[in-house]
Design an enzyme around this catalytic site. Sequence first.
Site, PDB file in Angstrom:
ATOM      1  N   PRO A  20      16.907 -34.723  27.006  1.00  0.00           N
ATOM      2  CA  PRO A  20      17.890 -33.709  26.606  1.00  0.00           C
ATOM      3  C   PRO A  20      19.084 -33.803  27.544  1.00  0.00           C
ATOM      4  CG  PRO A  20      16.072 -32.689  27.820  1.00  0.00           C
ATOM      5  CD  PRO A  20      15.709 -34.130  27.637  1.00  0.00           C
ATOM      6  N   MET A  21      20.283 -33.856  26.992  1.00  0.00           N
ATOM      7  CA  MET A  21      21.486 -33.871  27.835  1.00  0.00           C
ATOM      8  C   MET A  21      22.535 -32.965  27.213  1.00  0.00           C
ATOM      9  SD  MET A  21      21.874 -37.746  29.325  1.00  0.00           S
ATOM     10  CE  MET A  21      21.594 -38.663  27.825  1.00  0.00           C
ATOM     11  N   CYS A 107      16.741 -27.912  35.578  1.00  0.00           N
ATOM     12  CA  CYS A 107      18.202 -28.018  35.581  1.00  0.00           C
ATOM     13  C   CYS A 107      18.788 -27.531  36.913  1.00  0.00           C
ATOM     14  CB  CYS A 107      18.791 -27.216  34.422  1.00  0.00           C
ATOM     15  SG  CYS A 107      20.586 -27.223  34.444  1.00  0.00           S
ATOM     16  N   LYS A 146       9.635 -29.442  31.396  1.00  0.00           N
ATOM     17  CA  LYS A 146      10.341 -30.543  32.071  1.00  0.00           C
ATOM     18  C   LYS A 146      10.829 -29.991  33.407  1.00  0.00           C
ATOM     19  CE  LYS A 146      14.219 -33.768  31.492  1.00  0.00           C
ATOM     20  NZ  LYS A 146      15.336 -33.233  32.265  1.00  0.00           N
ATOM     21  N   ASN A 211      10.517 -39.524  34.304  1.00  0.00           N
ATOM     22  CA  ASN A 211      11.953 -39.543  34.022  1.00  0.00           C
ATOM     23  C   ASN A 211      12.742 -39.745  35.329  1.00  0.00           C
ATOM     24  OD1 ASN A 211      14.364 -37.053  33.867  1.00  0.00           O
ATOM     25  ND2 ASN A 211      14.539 -38.850  32.570  1.00  0.00           N
ATOM     26  N   GLY A 212      13.874 -40.432  35.169  1.00  0.00           N
ATOM     27  CA  GLY A 212      14.786 -40.631  36.304  1.00  0.00           C
ATOM     28  C   GLY A 212      15.040 -42.096  36.565  1.00  0.00           C
ATOM     29  N   ASP A 213      16.289 -42.535  36.331  1.00  0.00           N
ATOM     30  CA  ASP A 213      16.716 -43.915  36.635  1.00  0.00           C
ATOM     31  C   ASP A 213      16.052 -44.981  35.766  1.00  0.00           C
ATOM     32  OD1 ASP A 213      18.257 -42.807  38.603  1.00  0.00           O
ATOM     33  OD2 ASP A 213      17.035 -43.515  40.278  1.00  0.00           O
ATOM     34  N   GLY A 236      17.584 -40.976  29.854  1.00  0.00           N
ATOM     35  CA  GLY A 236      18.792 -40.176  29.651  1.00  0.00           C
ATOM     36  C   GLY A 236      20.040 -41.036  29.708  1.00  0.00           C
ATOM     37  N   ARG A 237      20.560 -41.227  30.928  1.00  0.00           N
ATOM     38  CA  ARG A 237      21.844 -41.902  31.088  1.00  0.00           C
ATOM     39  C   ARG A 237      21.829 -43.359  30.652  1.00  0.00           C
ATOM     40  NH1 ARG A 237      22.302 -40.445  37.120  1.00  0.00           N
ATOM     41  NH2 ARG A 237      20.098 -40.871  36.776  1.00  0.00           N
TER      42      ARG A 237
END
Length: 320
Positions: A20-21, A107, A146, A211-213, A236-237
């Site tokens: 989610p972004m 968040c 999350k 999640n992350g990177d 995500g990114r």
Amino acid sequence: MKSEKNIWNELKKPFLILAPMEGVTDIAFRQVIAKAGRPDLFFTEFTNVSSYVSEKGRENALERLKITPSDSPIIAQIWGKNPDHFSEISSALESLGFSGIDINMGCPDRHVNRAGGGAAMIKTPELAIECINRAKETTNLPVSVKTRLGYTYLDEWKEWLTLLLNQNLSALTIHLRTRKEMSKVPAHFELIPEILKLRNEIAPETKLIINGDIKDKSEAEKIYEKYPGIDGFMIGRGVFQNPFCFTDHLGTKTELFELLNFHLDKFDEESKETYHSFEPLKHYFKIYLNNFPGASEIRNKLMQTHSTKEVREILKNFSI
Ligand SMILES: Cc1cc2nc3c(=O)[nH]c(=O)nc-3n(C[C@H](O)[C@H](O)[C@H](O)COP(=O)(O)O)c2cc1C
């Protein structure tokens, strides 16, 4: 209430999720990603539970929770701090077409944290538990969380994740950083073995999502080879570098142009129903126009536009 059908049990390991972004993964962009190569599961941007229950905020909340058939299966992500409001919104999400409910407890945004939501929940564990339970009470949908590893210090992770794993969650997504670390340090992949051990001891039924990177499918697969206990990965990114990141494919220039045109179509479709400001659409242009000679030149031109019509004109005159 007990779930009859649980989407988390239907996903094949290792499953991939679009993270989610806020301001990115809206209804139009999710359709773009579904066209490029869909993840196994989508999440919405987060919706504030108190907004949903207020007369003034309801319309906006419902707009954020709008989905299309190509989204399915999709999880509604919610945030807030008022247990009654968690209960109220959760009772409505199944009839809106969602396959699950995810509570944001990670968040780092100041406004969100000042309002007691997102990562601030890490500092109010009793309230976090109450919000989870109140959400579960009123829905048949599976409920997940999350979160991050802690609020300030990395060594908070064990106590916080132990607490969450004791809540009988369907899934737990962990962004491998603390709130304080924001996205400024590399994700703590070194903690995966210990986190897996903890999950296996306390809640083997809870799906664990890392999640992350993680940039794309092949990176997720490499981590999975090392740690096959992980159930899924959230990216995500990575979509900014390659919107085809859920496949093994690197988009060609032609495909990226097509995808940009498709995004414009979806934006126009949505705008017909509800007003959408054109300016934020410009943030997406660099996803499609990147890494080829002349990309920045065309991007600069597009940044001067005021409508999708003007964008289309420029794209038409640009030979691929
Ligand atoms: C622009 C932006 C908006 C985000 N909005 C949300 C959100 O609404 N809910 C959420 O849980 N996380 C949100 N995140 C965090 C991402 O879901 C993800 O945890 C984070 O980007 C790390 O994953 P990545 O390295 O794959 O990007 C957001 C991140 C970005 C960059």
